[in-house]
Enzyme design. Structure first.
Site, PDB file in Angstrom:
ATOM      1  N   ASN A   7      59.299  38.148  41.517  1.00 18.51           N
ATOM      2  CA  ASN A   7      57.701  37.748  41.353  1.00 18.51           C
ATOM      3  C   ASN A   7      58.184  36.849  39.993  1.00 18.51           C
ATOM      4  O   ASN A   7      57.656  37.609  38.929  1.00 18.51           O
ATOM      5  CB  ASN A   7      56.514  38.544  41.078  1.00 18.51           C
ATOM      6  CG  ASN A   7      55.719  37.226  40.875  1.00 18.51           C
ATOM      7  OD1 ASN A   7      55.033  36.667  40.374  1.00 18.51           O
ATOM      8  ND2 ASN A   7      54.251  38.082  40.257  1.00 18.51           N
ATOM      9  N   LYS A  14      59.242  39.174  37.208  1.00 18.39           N
ATOM     10  CA  LYS A  14      59.317  41.128  37.307  1.00 18.39           C
ATOM     11  C   LYS A  14      59.373  41.265  39.112  1.00 18.39           C
ATOM     12  O   LYS A  14      59.787  40.681  39.190  1.00 18.39           O
ATOM     13  CB  LYS A  14      57.313  40.896  37.003  1.00 18.39           C
ATOM     14  CG  LYS A  14      56.922  40.976  36.173  1.00 18.39           C
ATOM     15  CD  LYS A  14      55.190  41.076  36.746  1.00 18.39           C
ATOM     16  CE  LYS A  14      54.236  40.199  36.055  1.00 18.39           C
ATOM     17  NZ  LYS A  14      53.093  39.766  36.596  1.00 18.39           N
ATOM     18  N   LEU A 209      39.475  42.810  41.940  1.00 18.08           N
ATOM     19  CA  LEU A 209      38.710  42.121  40.865  1.00 18.08           C
ATOM     20  C   LEU A 209      39.811  42.546  40.093  1.00 18.08           C
ATOM     21  O   LEU A 209      39.855  44.207  39.627  1.00 18.08           O
ATOM     22  CB  LEU A 209      37.402  43.187  40.521  1.00 18.08           C
ATOM     23  CG  LEU A 209      36.856  42.347  41.705  1.00 18.08           C
ATOM     24  CD1 LEU A 209      34.968  44.117  41.748  1.00 18.08           C
ATOM     25  CD2 LEU A 209      35.917  41.864  42.191  1.00 18.08           C
ATOM     26  N   GLY A 210      40.319  41.970  39.649  1.00 15.03           N
ATOM     27  CA  GLY A 210      41.362  42.015  38.013  1.00 15.03           C
ATOM     28  C   GLY A 210      41.224  40.903  37.152  1.00 15.03           C
ATOM     29  O   GLY A 210      39.698  40.670  37.151  1.00 15.03           O
ATOM     30  N   ARG A 285      37.567  46.701  29.618  1.00 18.34           N
ATOM     31  CA  ARG A 285      37.315  47.962  28.715  1.00 18.34           C
ATOM     32  C   ARG A 285      36.658  48.053  27.582  1.00 18.34           C
ATOM     33  O   ARG A 285      36.205  48.252  26.494  1.00 18.34           O
ATOM     34  CB  ARG A 285      38.717  48.281  28.327  1.00 18.34           C
ATOM     35  CG  ARG A 285      39.329  49.596  29.797  1.00 18.34           C
ATOM     36  CD  ARG A 285      40.803  49.484  29.293  1.00 18.34           C
ATOM     37  NE  ARG A 285      41.793  48.022  29.495  1.00 18.34           N
ATOM     38  CZ  ARG A 285      43.051  48.098  29.803  1.00 18.34           C
ATOM     39  NH1 ARG A 285      43.962  49.146  29.752  1.00 18.34           N
ATOM     40  NH2 ARG A 285      43.191  47.141  30.169  1.00 18.34           N
ATOM     41  N   GLU A 384      51.134  45.287  45.037  1.00 17.98           N
ATOM     42  CA  GLU A 384      51.553  43.905  45.637  1.00 17.98           C
ATOM     43  C   GLU A 384      52.692  44.050  45.974  1.00 17.98           C
ATOM     44  O   GLU A 384      53.419  43.726  47.146  1.00 17.98           O
ATOM     45  CB  GLU A 384      50.850  42.637  45.214  1.00 17.98           C
ATOM     46  CG  GLU A 384      49.556  42.527  44.704  1.00 17.98           C
ATOM     47  CD  GLU A 384      49.368  41.618  43.984  1.00 17.98           C
ATOM     48  OE1 GLU A 384      48.767  41.855  42.829  1.00 17.98           O
ATOM     49  OE2 GLU A 384      48.930  40.242  44.524  1.00 17.98           O
TER      50      GLU A 384
HETATM   51  P1  AMP Z   1      45.040  43.193  37.301  1.00 18.42           P
HETATM   52  O1  AMP Z   1      44.251  41.494  36.483  1.00 18.42           O
HETATM   53  O2  AMP Z   1      44.194  43.426  38.590  1.00 18.42           O
HETATM   54  O3  AMP Z   1      45.954  43.669  36.195  1.00 18.42           O
HETATM   55  O4  AMP Z   1      43.530  44.003  36.404  1.00 18.42           O
HETATM   56  C1  AMP Z   1      43.438  43.451  34.738  1.00 18.42           C
HETATM   57  C2  AMP Z   1      42.072  44.216  33.771  1.00 18.42           C
HETATM   58  O5  AMP Z   1      41.937  45.348  34.382  1.00 18.42           O
HETATM   59  C3  AMP Z   1      42.431  43.998  32.683  1.00 18.42           C
HETATM   60  O6  AMP Z   1      42.037  42.948  31.694  1.00 18.42           O
HETATM   61  C4  AMP Z   1      41.183  44.633  32.563  1.00 18.42           C
HETATM   62  O7  AMP Z   1      39.493  43.820  32.484  1.00 18.42           O
HETATM   63  C5  AMP Z   1      40.227  45.933  33.517  1.00 18.42           C
HETATM   64  N1  AMP Z   1      40.839  47.362  33.479  1.00 18.42           N
HETATM   65  C6  AMP Z   1      42.246  47.934  33.455  1.00 18.42           C
HETATM   66  N2  AMP Z   1      41.891  49.474  32.989  1.00 18.42           N
HETATM   67  C7  AMP Z   1      40.425  48.865  32.590  1.00 18.42           C
HETATM   68  C8  AMP Z   1      40.200  50.659  32.316  1.00 18.42           C
HETATM   69  N3  AMP Z   1      40.056  51.534  32.152  1.00 18.42           N
HETATM   70  N4  AMP Z   1      38.488  50.142  33.195  1.00 18.42           N
HETATM   71  C9  AMP Z   1      37.905  48.459  33.030  1.00 18.42           C
HETATM   72  N5  AMP Z   1      38.810  47.838  33.176  1.00 18.42           N
HETATM   73  C10 AMP Z   1      40.440  48.261  33.441  1.00 18.42           C
END
Ligand code: AMP
Length: 396
Positions: A7, A14, A209-210, A285, A384
């Site tokens: 990636n 990555k 949702l990330g 968080r 992914e």
């Molecule tokens: P991603 O883009 O899928 O890697 O998601 C990253 C996002 O996941 C971070 O910016 C956080 O907002 C959220 N996240 C990760 N760990 C936690 C957690 N333990 N509780 C709440 N949100 C989290």
């Protein structure tokens, strides 16, 4: 088969080496600050301590050769020889309308990906650099391009066309493309299996949702609508992206604040979303912590985020004329029980009920709806890289 998944970003790369028979990640890591004064390689071999190497990497070819050296290193390598790598799967962000599926990389395919560069100027050129770097170092190894957009090519015209003069679609291919396709495809298949549903006769909604976030309606295994659009800026509220806004706001801000288009695009991509509204952080968080301390702006940002998710789920239930199961995935979807709970509360009217104990579990596939819930709701961790490796193997 042993598949190297790549990636490649503009200054990073990555990778994961995956055994597709056992689904085992043999090693993974990241090269950062490629092309800068000093870069570094973080390499995590399975069963060994992680290794960090500070080294200047002039270009992506140097980075790929560092990765290959790490994979075959006498002390911390995981394979003896490069000939053990059977294939390389490359993540490619934009396949435009040209690619509705993963494809074996040939000179013609590279040309066709180049023709999509306009649609993803930050990502596709970097993906191509990674492809070329691998080709020059692993000459006889088959390579596959796996596109973020391909899964969404089944979306019908009523859902992908914007109500602009048709010329803009015909001349420039301005339309909804959708992204996170590899994740939506993988999670929807797992969701159907997990819930005992026949994917070919099912109505599913996947909430990825990330930091970037999108929701997809998957009917009979095919994407029929998704929240991201021409670019990954539209749809849901995200970590730093605004998601949907009234387009006239752009002109209004430009005039009021004397900002250029570039500045406003930066504002919408990097300074908006949960971060911009809460003035706390883009990370859920931090938002949760701030809410517990009574921070009203964090509470508002959280509620706006949840409300937008609800509107998309509701819209997709209407457009599919029902839903059998809903999945939550990615950083927030997998780890934030309050987001999941608050979203599902809006759907009580249609018989969705959440098991609050199950909803607290993390890090694995889990049903969070109660047995009598009218619609199944599950957490399905996305993967992914594994999905890219599987696509690569399936194609070859
Ligand atoms: P991603 O883009 O899928 O890697 O998601 C990253 C996002 O996941 C971070 O910016 C956080 O907002 C959220 N996240 C990760 N760990 C936690 C957690 N333990 N509780 C709440 N949100 C989290």
């Amino acid at each position: 088969m042993i598949v190297l998944v790549i990636n490649c970003g503009s200054s990073s790369l990555k990778y994961q080496l995956i055994n597709s028979e056992t689904n085992q990640v043999m090693a993974g890591g990241i090269c950062e600050r490629i092309g800068m004064e000093m870069g570094d390689l973080k390499h995590k071999p399975a069963g060994h301590e992680p290794v960090e190497i500070d080294v200047k990497m002039e270009n992506h070819e140097v980075a790929v050769s560092m990765v290959l050296n790490a994979l075959t290193d006498k002390n911390y390598g995981v394979i003896k020889d490069l000939s053990e790598i059977d294939a390389v799967g490359h993540r490619v962000v934009h396949g435009g309308e040209k690619f509705a599926a993963s494809t074996l990389i040939t000179d013609e395919v590279i040309k066709a990906i180049e023709e999509c560069n306009d649609l993803a100027p930050l990502h596709n050129p970097a993906n191509l650099i990674g492809i070329r770097a691998c080709q020059s170092l692993m000459k006889d190894v088959p390579m596959v391009a796996v596109f973020d957009t391909a899964f969404h090519q089944t979306i019908p015209d009523k859902a992908y066309l914007y109500a602009l003069p048709l010329d803009y679609y015909e001349k420039y291919k301005i339309r909804k493309y959708g992204f996170h396709g590899t994740s939506h495809s993988y999670v929807s298949k797992r969701l159907a299996e997990f819930c005992g549903l026949d994917i070919n006769n099912s109505k599913l909604i996947v909430c990825h949702l990330g930091n970037g976030a999108s929701i997809t309606a998957v009917q009979n295994g095919k994407s029929v609508d998704t929240s991201m659009g021409f670019t990954p800026l539209s749809g849901l509220v995200m970590g730093t992206r605004s998601g949907d806004i009234d387009p006239s706001i752009i002109e209004f801000i430009a005039k009021k604040e004397n900002k250029s288009l570039d500045e406003i695009m930066h504002l919408l991509n990097k300074e908006s979303g949960v971060q911009g509204m809460s003035q706390v952080s883009s990370d859920f968080r931090d938002i949760n912590k701030a809410m517990q301390q009574g921070n009203e702006k964090a509470r508002m940002a959280f509620d706006v985020f949840v409300y937008r998710v609800v509107k998309y789920i509701g819209g997709f239930i209407a457009s599919m004329n029902g839903v059998d199961a809903i999945a939550f995935t990615a950083g927030v979807g997998e780890n934030d029980p309050k987001v999941r709970y608050d979203v599902c509360q809006y759907f009580k009217y249609m018989g969705i009920t959440i098991d609050e104990e199950a909803n607290k579990l993390r890090g694995r596939e889990v049903m969070i709806s109660t047995p009598d819930s009218k619609v199944k709701v599950a957490v399905i961790p996305t993967n992914e890289e594994l999905a890219i490796a599987r696509e690569t193997v399936a194609l070859l």
